[in-house]
Design a protein around this motif. Structure first.
Motif, PDB file in Angstrom:
ATOM      1  N   ASP A  51      60.936   8.850  -6.001  1.00  0.00           N
ATOM      2  CA  ASP A  51      62.150   9.104  -6.791  1.00  0.00           C
ATOM      3  C   ASP A  51      62.310   8.064  -7.888  1.00  0.00           C
ATOM      4  OD1 ASP A  51      62.738  11.294  -5.201  1.00  0.00           O
ATOM      5  OD2 ASP A  51      64.275  10.253  -4.020  1.00  0.00           O
ATOM      6  N   PHE A  54      59.621   8.617 -10.700  1.00  0.00           N
ATOM      7  CA  PHE A  54      59.905   9.739 -11.599  1.00  0.00           C
ATOM      8  C   PHE A  54      61.160   9.515 -12.429  1.00  0.00           C
ATOM      9  CE2 PHE A  54      57.069  12.108  -8.665  1.00  0.00           C
ATOM     10  CZ  PHE A  54      56.180  12.596  -9.618  1.00  0.00           C
ATOM     11  N   GLY A  57      60.802   8.610 -16.132  1.00  0.00           N
ATOM     12  CA  GLY A  57      60.212   9.574 -17.055  1.00  0.00           C
ATOM     13  C   GLY A  57      58.791   9.236 -17.466  1.00  0.00           C
ATOM     14  N   ARG A  59      54.628   9.289 -18.011  1.00  0.00           N
ATOM     15  CA  ARG A  59      53.614  10.260 -18.422  1.00  0.00           C
ATOM     16  C   ARG A  59      52.704  10.588 -17.237  1.00  0.00           C
ATOM     17  NH1 ARG A  59      48.580   8.864 -19.865  1.00  0.00           N
ATOM     18  NH2 ARG A  59      49.189   6.707 -20.156  1.00  0.00           N
ATOM     19  N   THR A  85      58.454  17.917  -8.655  1.00  0.00           N
ATOM     20  CA  THR A  85      59.140  17.035  -9.600  1.00  0.00           C
ATOM     21  C   THR A  85      58.272  16.783 -10.829  1.00  0.00           C
ATOM     22  OG1 THR A  85      60.315  15.970  -7.782  1.00  0.00           O
ATOM     23  CG2 THR A  85      60.259  14.789  -9.888  1.00  0.00           C
ATOM     24  N   ALA A  86      57.000  16.513 -10.600  1.00  0.00           N
ATOM     25  CA  ALA A  86      56.074  16.256 -11.711  1.00  0.00           C
ATOM     26  C   ALA A  86      55.979  17.483 -12.617  1.00  0.00           C
ATOM     27  CB  ALA A  86      54.697  15.880 -11.177  1.00  0.00           C
ATOM     28  N   ALA A  88      58.207  19.848 -13.042  1.00  0.00           N
ATOM     29  CA  ALA A  88      59.478  20.048 -13.736  1.00  0.00           C
ATOM     30  C   ALA A  88      59.656  19.069 -14.888  1.00  0.00           C
ATOM     31  CB  ALA A  88      60.639  19.904 -12.756  1.00  0.00           C
ATOM     32  N   GLN A  89      59.081  17.880 -14.767  1.00  0.00           N
ATOM     33  CA  GLN A  89      59.227  16.840 -15.801  1.00  0.00           C
ATOM     34  C   GLN A  89      58.036  16.787 -16.758  1.00  0.00           C
ATOM     35  OE1 GLN A  89      61.553  13.570 -13.026  1.00  0.00           O
ATOM     36  NE2 GLN A  89      59.974  12.869 -14.372  1.00  0.00           N
ATOM     37  N   ASP A  90      57.054  17.661 -16.552  1.00  0.00           N
ATOM     38  CA  ASP A  90      55.832  17.639 -17.354  1.00  0.00           C
ATOM     39  C   ASP A  90      55.139  16.276 -17.250  1.00  0.00           C
ATOM     40  OD1 ASP A  90      53.930  18.924 -18.911  1.00  0.00           O
ATOM     41  OD2 ASP A  90      54.798  18.195 -20.780  1.00  0.00           O
ATOM     42  N   THR A  91      55.091  15.766 -16.034  1.00  0.00           N
ATOM     43  CA  THR A  91      54.435  14.494 -15.720  1.00  0.00           C
ATOM     44  C   THR A  91      53.157  14.802 -14.953  1.00  0.00           C
ATOM     45  OG1 THR A  91      56.534  13.302 -15.570  1.00  0.00           O
ATOM     46  CG2 THR A  91      54.665  12.331 -14.413  1.00  0.00           C
TER      47      THR A  91
END
Length: 125
Positions: A51, A54, A57, A59, A85-86, A88-91
């Motif tokens: 948590d 992420f 934010g 990369r 989570t990755a 959804a965040q484009d990570t």
């Protein structure tokens, strides 16, 4: 580069020596280096570390499980949540493993392919 450690605490309890999570921050890249056992008692430490990772934010988040000797359903769940989570965040999420016990748990659950797990030799990660 910044390194943070999330266990064991200064006054250890009965479970504190089971899992250590070190967080290495470098620009927009986070690497979580785990050592020990990830089970229902220690998975909350992994979830908190993920948590936090992420939240910045990044990369890329790398979860280094090379020194993990045991991974149960609670740990697998934490990794599945990290995958969502990755996405959804484009990570980008990387998961590195080094032991057969951890590899097998990821393979039989289908998470190996979903997470794109990388098998590495100890000391090579």
């Amino acid at each position: 580069m910044t390194t943070l450690s999330q266990g064991p605490p200064a006054t250890p309890g009965p479970l504190d020596d089971l899992l250590t999570v070190d967080t290495v921050l470098l620009d927009d890249v986070v690497r979580l280096v785990l050592s020990g056992e990830v089970d229902c008692a220690t998975a909350p430490l992994l979830r908190r570390a993920l948590d936090t990772a992420f939240a910045s934010g990044p990369r890329l988040v790398t979860v280094d499980l090379v020194a993990v000797t045991f991974l149960d359903s609670a740990g697998l769940s934490a990794l599945a949540v990290a995958h969502r989570t990755a996405a959804a965040q484009d990570t980008r999420l990387r998961v590195l493993v080094g032991t057969r016990a951890v590899s097998r748990a990821l393979q039989v659950t289908g998470l190996w392919d979903l997470l794109g797990v990388e098998q590495v030799e100890r000391g090579a990660a």
